[in-house]
Design a protein around this motif. Sequence first.
Motif, short mmCIF file in Angstrom:
data_model
loop_
_atom_site.label_atom_id
_atom_site.label_comp_id
_atom_site.label_asym_id
_atom_site.label_seq_id
_atom_site.Cartn_x
_atom_site.Cartn_y
_atom_site.Cartn_z
N SER A 1 0.83 -1.22 0.00
CA SER A 1 0.00 0.00 0.00
C SER A 1 0.86 1.26 0.00
O SER A 1 0.56 2.23 -0.71
CB SER A 1 -0.93 0.00 1.22
N VAL A 2 1.92 1.24 0.77
CA VAL A 2 2.85 2.37 0.78
C VAL A 2 3.49 2.52 -0.60
O VAL A 2 3.62 3.63 -1.13
CB VAL A 2 3.93 2.20 1.87
N GLY A 3 3.87 1.40 -1.20
CA GLY A 3 4.45 1.42 -2.55
C GLY A 3 3.50 2.03 -3.56
O GLY A 3 3.90 2.81 -4.43
N PHE A 4 2.22 1.68 -3.45
CA PHE A 4 1.22 2.25 -4.34
C PHE A 4 1.14 3.76 -4.16
O PHE A 4 1.07 4.51 -5.13
CB PHE A 4 -0.15 1.61 -4.09
N LEU A 5 1.15 4.22 -2.92
CA LEU A 5 1.09 5.66 -2.66
C LEU A 5 2.33 6.39 -3.19
O LEU A 5 2.22 7.49 -3.74
CB LEU A 5 0.91 5.92 -1.17
N ILE B 1 4.50 10.08 -6.90
CA ILE B 1 5.60 10.48 -7.79
C ILE B 1 5.06 10.72 -9.19
O ILE B 1 5.42 11.71 -9.85
CB ILE B 1 6.71 9.41 -7.81
N LEU B 2 4.18 9.84 -9.66
CA LEU B 2 3.60 10.02 -10.99
C LEU B 2 2.85 11.35 -11.08
O LEU B 2 3.04 12.11 -12.03
CB LEU B 2 2.66 8.86 -11.33
N ALA B 3 2.03 11.64 -10.08
CA ALA B 3 1.27 12.89 -10.08
C ALA B 3 2.21 14.10 -10.06
O ALA B 3 1.99 15.07 -10.80
CB ALA B 3 0.32 12.94 -8.89
N LEU B 4 3.25 14.05 -9.25
CA LEU B 4 4.20 15.16 -9.18
C LEU B 4 4.92 15.37 -10.51
O LEU B 4 5.06 16.49 -10.99
CB LEU B 4 5.22 14.92 -8.07
N LEU B 5 5.40 14.27 -11.10
CA LEU B 5 6.12 14.39 -12.36
C LEU B 5 5.22 14.89 -13.48
O LEU B 5 5.64 15.70 -14.31
CB LEU B 5 6.76 13.05 -12.73
N ILE C 1 7.51 8.20 -19.48
CA ILE C 1 8.76 8.35 -18.73
C ILE C 1 8.46 8.58 -17.25
O ILE C 1 9.11 8.00 -16.38
CB ILE C 1 9.61 9.50 -19.32
N SER C 2 7.43 9.38 -16.96
CA SER C 2 7.05 9.62 -15.57
C SER C 2 6.67 8.32 -14.88
O SER C 2 7.04 8.08 -13.72
CB SER C 2 5.88 10.61 -15.51
N ARG C 3 5.93 7.48 -15.58
CA ARG C 3 5.49 6.20 -15.00
C ARG C 3 6.68 5.30 -14.72
O ARG C 3 6.75 4.64 -13.68
CB ARG C 3 4.51 5.52 -15.94
#
Length: 124
Positions: A12-16, A21-25, A35-37
Amino acid sequence: MAKLLRFGIVGSVGFLVDAGILALLLGFTPLGPFISRAIAIALAMMATWYLNRRFTFGASRHSIVREGFRYGSVGLTSALVNYLVYSALLILFPTLQPLAALVVSSTAAMAFSFFGYSRFVFRR
């Protein structure tokens, strides 16, 4: 059973981490979704490796480089299992809702990765 619970918490932490990170990038860089993913997946995998090493399984008897390579191998294979099960379910059962296929495929991938991490990566 306690290890499986801790593994679920770490996942769950990994998912967050992955989603954050995806949202920030996507929001603050011109990198684009692919690339963001890739960056987000890599950082989430590093986070879950650290947490699983410290919180779920403990360090393995292997060098940290070898352990990291094994962790990445299981993680990438698990992602492939997830995608293949998801795709197969939607092809075999065209009326199945994609979210239902996601639940089944994620459960299969979680079982695969727990087995792989506990037996192949963090085996003592």
